[in-house]
Write an enzyme that holds these catalytic residues in place. Structure first.
Site, PDB file in Angstrom:
ATOM      1  N   GLU A   1      46.507  39.187  50.929  1.00 19.97           N
ATOM      2  CA  GLU A   1      45.155  39.700  50.697  1.00 19.97           C
ATOM      3  C   GLU A   1      45.027  41.130  51.221  1.00 19.97           C
ATOM      4  OE1 GLU A   1      42.773  38.184  48.865  1.00 19.97           O
ATOM      5  OE2 GLU A   1      44.410  36.773  48.482  1.00 19.97           O
TER       6      GLU A   1
ATOM      7  N   TRP B   1      46.385  43.113  48.445  1.00 20.22           N
ATOM      8  CA  TRP B   1      45.456  43.426  47.350  1.00 20.22           C
ATOM      9  C   TRP B   1      44.608  44.649  47.694  1.00 20.22           C
ATOM     10  CZ3 TRP B   1      45.246  42.123  42.427  1.00 20.22           C
ATOM     11  CH2 TRP B   1      45.927  40.989  41.994  1.00 20.22           C
TER      12      TRP B   1
ATOM     13  N   TRP C   1      29.434  44.662  24.786  1.00 20.59           N
ATOM     14  CA  TRP C   1      28.632  44.248  25.934  1.00 20.59           C
ATOM     15  C   TRP C   1      27.175  44.072  25.511  1.00 20.59           C
ATOM     16  CZ3 TRP C   1      31.471  42.927  29.963  1.00 20.59           C
ATOM     17  CH2 TRP C   1      32.703  43.559  30.189  1.00 20.59           C
TER      18      TRP C   1
ATOM     19  N   ASN D   1      34.420  35.208  49.152  1.00 27.02           N
ATOM     20  CA  ASN D   1      35.221  35.765  48.068  1.00 27.02           C
ATOM     21  C   ASN D   1      35.251  34.863  46.830  1.00 27.02           C
ATOM     22  OD1 ASN D   1      37.202  37.816  47.052  1.00 27.02           O
ATOM     23  ND2 ASN D   1      38.503  36.007  46.975  1.00 27.02           N
TER      24      ASN D   1
ATOM     25  N   TRP E   1      30.499  45.271  33.723  1.00 24.11           N
ATOM     26  CA  TRP E   1      30.826  45.062  35.136  1.00 24.11           C
ATOM     27  C   TRP E   1      30.226  46.123  36.047  1.00 24.11           C
ATOM     28  CZ3 TRP E   1      33.597  49.010  37.378  1.00 24.11           C
ATOM     29  CH2 TRP E   1      34.333  49.840  36.532  1.00 24.11           C
TER      30      TRP E   1
END
Length: 469
Positions: A274, A277, A305, A341, A359
């Site tokens: 992690e 990442w 969208w 998360n 997004w």
């Protein structure tokens, strides 16, 4: 003893601070400086939650410096102009600082370095916040990585675990014109953040306490526990990492001392991935600076969208969608400045796929409300869930919020904590209360009687839009 400016940004700590340690090792009296210049971050200037954390982080750092006899010099304005002013006032002979990696700030730092060096002032820069700097890792063909697994295999082999830079026992008093932290106006006028601080303690000491708690408890079982939002199964170090109150080297170094079972070692490897990442996100933002505002996968530039809908966006933001796990996550964010998360992925999938909003709408809301809002992590996290980024979940992977909550919150403890109006419902019904509208109206008259969109129909519409891209 000659002075040197030590410009603090994402390294608000005295322990393991390479710029500070090297300035002292080079024989300088360090002048610790923080310059508040949010305008230099453009459209991604820090949001309200981040600024509130910054206020208390600076207070904590100020106390730590004062305890050693020194002073944190606070300035506001253009970074170059303020640094040049402080250099003249203190007659500093050098400038030391840790690197930052956001595109606009990298360009700003280059201008600062060039201006100081033209004036004959030595400049030294350091990696203060990553394990490996973004330009240090590349594919065999010399290109940036776009897939996490080979990136992390290379990056984790490329960095070396060094000894911790010591914190100074004493710091010199400084004569320079500066501001009080309160003069920066970092706290919002309406104290909506007041509830945050029962959950968080900004500053180095708070970061060290969380790391110790994680090492003594949650690291064993991390791989499974990290997916369960009703418990503390993660380190929760992300805000401290963002502001540099702790370094990834410190975390790696401390976890390397743990004596773990074979299963615990696998848990630790997953935890370290992690951190990987986070490194990957900075790698991407450095090599693809437009990814903060544009799809990394250009195929989605033609994606259908939905038109922005202020009402539906507001219902998502305030936890009024009628989907309990989504509403629980959005309320946790509003009340604590953080979200688990696993739940982040669920609420992002709902926004980008069931509502089919771009997004960026979600990234902007998280940017303003997350205490750990980090441009690299926020951008890449949203692009991952939306399916528009590098090494992303494919767009047709649409999280089902009902099955996700049944799997990861099987006793509905997380949902009931943040959506307390559902506490009187039988647990199996909490995951999809619209299945018994009469009981829902009776038990929770203020909760939406139906979800704002049908999950099946909206999923089908998203997949149809994907097929037309």
């Amino acid at each position: 003893m000659a002075n040197a400016l030590v410009w603090l940004r994402r390294d608000l700590r005295l322990h393991d601070n390479p710029a500070l340690a090297q300035a002292i090792a080079d024989g300088y009296a360090p002048v610790l400086v923080y310059v508040h210049a949010p305008e230099e971050e453009g459209a991604w200037a820090p949001g309200a939650a981040s600024l509130a954390w910054l206020h208390f982080s600076l207070l904590s750092l100020h106390r730590d410096i004062e305890a050693r006899g020194g002073r944190l010099v606070i300035a506001r304005g253009a970074s170059l102009a303020e640094l040049e002013r402080l250099q003249r006032e203190t007659r500093a002979e050098a400038l030391y600082f840790g690197n930052v990696y956001e595109p606009l700030l990298q360009a700003r730092d280059a201008r600062v370095q060039q201006a100081f060096e033209r004036s004959g002032i030595a400049v030294k820069r350091f990696n203060a916040s990553l394990l490996v700097e973004p330009w240090q890792v590349q594919t065999g063909s010399g290109t940036p990585y776009k897939v996490f697994t080979p990136f992390w295999r290379n990056a984790s082999a490329a960095f070396s675990l060094r000894a911790e830079y010591p914190a100074p026992s004493r710091l010199p008093s400084v004569e320079a014109v500066g501001l009080g932290i309160e003069q920066l106006g970092l706290l919002p006028a309406i104290a909506w953040h007041a509830g945050f601080w029962s959950h968080w303690r900004p500053g180095e000491e708070g970061a060290r306490e969380l790391l110790e708690a994680f090492c003594e408890g949650a690291v064993e079982g991390y791989k499974e526990q990290r997916n369960l939002p009703d418990r503390t199964g993660t380190s929760k170090l992300s805000p401290h990492l963002h502001f540099g109150e702790i370094s990834p080297q410190q975390i790696w170094r401390r976890t390397a001392t743990l004596r773990l079972s074979e299963t615990g070692q696998a848990d630790l490897a997953h935890f370290r991935s992690e951190l990987g990442w986070r490194e990957f996100s900075y790698h991407l933002i450095h090599h693809f600076p437009d990814s903060t505002d544009h799809n990394l996968n250009p195929q989605f530039d033609r994606f259908d969208w939905a038109e922005p809908d202020a009402e539906s966006l507001a219902r998502w933001q305030r936890g009024r969608t009628g989907i309990p796990i989504v509403d629980a996550g959005m309320r946790e964010l509003w009340h604590t400045g953080w979200m688990h998360n696993r739940v982040r992925m669920i609420v992002a999938s709902f926004l980008c796929k069931n509502l089919r909003h771009h997004w960026l709408h979600g990234a902007r809301w998280f940017w303003d409300t997350l205490l750990d809002a980090d441009l690299a992590n926020n951008s890449q996290g949203w692009q991952w869930t939306a399916g528009t980024g590098c090494d992303a979940a494919p767009y047709f992977r649409i999280f089902n919020p009902v099955s996700q909550s049944e799997k990861f919150d099987p006793q509905a403890r997380y949902i009931k904590r943040w959506v307390p109006e559902l506490q009187q419902l039988p647990t199996p019904l909490v995951f999809a209360p619209w299945q018994r509208p009469e009981l829902l109206r009776h038990s929770a008259p203020e909760y939406p009687v139906a979800p704002m969109v049908d999950l099946g129909e909206s999923r089908a519409a998203a997949l149809a839009a994907y097929s037309r891209r």
